[in-house]
Motif scaffolding. Structure first.
Motif, short mmCIF file in Angstrom:
data_model
loop_
_atom_site.label_atom_id
_atom_site.label_comp_id
_atom_site.label_asym_id
_atom_site.label_seq_id
_atom_site.Cartn_x
_atom_site.Cartn_y
_atom_site.Cartn_z
N GLY A 1 47.00 45.57 37.47
CA GLY A 1 46.05 45.07 36.16
C GLY A 1 45.47 43.98 36.27
O GLY A 1 45.87 43.03 37.28
N ALA A 2 43.79 44.64 36.49
CA ALA A 2 43.36 43.22 36.74
C ALA A 2 41.74 42.83 35.72
O ALA A 2 42.05 44.04 35.52
CB ALA A 2 42.96 43.38 38.32
N VAL A 3 41.63 41.73 36.32
CA VAL A 3 39.83 42.11 35.04
C VAL A 3 39.49 41.39 35.87
O VAL A 3 40.26 39.76 36.19
CB VAL A 3 39.82 41.20 34.08
CG1 VAL A 3 40.87 42.68 33.12
CG2 VAL A 3 40.81 40.73 33.43
N ILE A 4 37.65 41.01 35.40
CA ILE A 4 37.24 39.86 36.50
C ILE A 4 36.63 39.88 34.88
O ILE A 4 35.35 40.70 34.47
CB ILE A 4 36.28 40.30 37.90
CG1 ILE A 4 36.70 40.92 38.73
CG2 ILE A 4 35.32 39.33 37.82
CD1 ILE A 4 36.50 41.28 39.69
N VAL B 1 43.05 45.81 43.98
CA VAL B 1 43.60 45.47 43.91
C VAL B 1 44.28 46.17 44.13
O VAL B 1 44.49 47.46 44.19
CB VAL B 1 44.07 44.83 42.52
CG1 VAL B 1 42.75 43.57 42.43
CG2 VAL B 1 44.39 44.98 41.39
N TYR C 1 44.33 41.45 47.13
CA TYR C 1 42.78 41.41 46.31
C TYR C 1 42.48 41.45 47.89
O TYR C 1 41.63 41.19 48.53
CB TYR C 1 42.43 41.05 45.60
CG TYR C 1 42.50 39.36 45.78
CD1 TYR C 1 40.59 39.20 46.28
CD2 TYR C 1 43.27 38.61 45.88
CE1 TYR C 1 41.02 37.59 46.88
CE2 TYR C 1 42.56 37.63 46.24
CZ TYR C 1 41.33 36.64 46.82
OH TYR C 1 41.52 35.35 47.15
N LEU D 1 38.61 36.85 39.14
CA LEU D 1 39.97 37.64 39.32
C LEU D 1 40.74 37.27 38.84
O LEU D 1 41.87 36.15 38.90
CB LEU D 1 39.68 38.15 40.35
CG LEU D 1 41.26 38.92 40.69
CD1 LEU D 1 40.86 40.34 39.89
CD2 LEU D 1 41.20 39.03 42.12
N VAL E 1 38.57 47.14 40.77
CA VAL E 1 38.18 46.44 39.81
C VAL E 1 36.92 46.29 38.76
O VAL E 1 35.72 46.01 39.88
CB VAL E 1 38.77 44.98 39.64
CG1 VAL E 1 38.69 44.03 37.91
CG2 VAL E 1 39.97 44.83 40.07
N SER E 2 36.28 46.42 38.09
CA SER E 2 35.45 47.09 37.46
C SER E 2 34.86 44.92 37.28
O SER E 2 35.42 43.80 36.93
CB SER E 2 34.79 46.79 35.62
OG SER E 2 35.04 48.68 35.92
N VAL F 1 43.64 50.19 43.53
CA VAL F 1 42.38 49.98 42.15
C VAL F 1 41.51 48.81 41.75
O VAL F 1 41.29 47.73 42.45
CB VAL F 1 43.78 49.39 41.07
CG1 VAL F 1 42.92 49.39 39.70
CG2 VAL F 1 45.22 50.06 41.01
N ALA G 1 45.15 39.28 37.53
CA ALA G 1 46.18 40.01 37.97
C ALA G 1 47.16 39.84 37.50
O ALA G 1 47.28 38.87 37.98
CB ALA G 1 45.15 40.94 39.44
#
Length: 215
Positions: free
Chosen positions: A150-153, A196, A171, A158, A212-213, A210, A160
């Motif tokens: 799972g990851a977010v920016i 990622v 990544y 970043l 990442v947005s 995946v 994760a």
């Protein structure tokens, strides 16, 4: 394993069965599962323990439906590591599994299942799974499923994580042409796209990619 168009399988029956969902299954008190799970469409359930004696359970089966399985590698990915969660529920009754009590009603808000005990039990299980047990599968050349991270920016940073401890996270900022190891939050400011993935401890198995947005 999860609801995603890139995951193998169909929508019918349980819709998805993650390692966590299998681990939280209460085989001796089926109504309890309405508090910790949903139906196949993701809707909450309300289930009441029937006014009958508790059934006598001789064992547990973990079915692998093979409509979309064509190779040994695909079978191993579908069966492992979930089958280890099935084994855990089969041999051990956890403290958070409640007694069969006719008339007791369960739903997502009933608050009867001790969530703290469930969390501690799962954390211990998944740590042993990722750091001790899946390396044994690697030695046996079992191509188990590596869960995607799972990851977010956020503000160009970043962050994760992985549901399976001791799994490497990588990544890419160039569409997957090159990969960097992830260990702590890292700047990806200026990148137009970020991918990622997770990798097994021996580096031979990868999760699906995946995107990442970019927030």
């Amino acid at each position: 394993y999860e609801v995603n168009p890139e995951e193998r399988g169909y929508y019918w029956a349980a819709r998805f069965n993650s390692v966590y969902k299998v681990f939280t299954f209460a085989p001796e008190n089926l109504a309890q599962n309405a508090e910790t799970s949903t139906d196949r469409d993701g809707n909450n359930m309300t289930v009441t323990t029937p006014d009958v004696p508790m059934p006598k359970i001789r064992g547990i089966q973990g079915q692998t439906w093979s409509e979309t399985i064509r190779t040994d590698e695909q079978y191993f990915e579908m069966a492992f590591p979930r089958v280890l969660a099935v084994a855990e529920r089969a041999w051990h009754r956890a403290s958070w599994e409640l007694d069969w009590s006719p008339g007791v009603q369960y739903d997502v808000e009933s608050g009867l299942v001790p969530k703290g005990e469930l969390k501690d039990d799962y954390d211990g299980f998944v740590t042993a799974l990722g750091c001790r047990e899946v390396p044994k599968l690697e030695k046996l050349k079992i191509t188990y499923r590596v869960p995607p991270p799972g990851a977010v920016i956020d503000s160009g940073i970043l962050t994760a994580n992985s549901e399976l401890p001791c799994t490497s996270i990588m990544y890419s900022v160039d569409g997957g042409n090159s990969w960097s190891d992830y260990s702590d939050p890292v700047s990806v400011d200026g990148a137009t796209s970020v991918l990622v993935k997770s990798a097994s401890s021996n580096g031979k198995l990868d999760s699906r990619l995946v995107p990442v947005s970019m927030n």
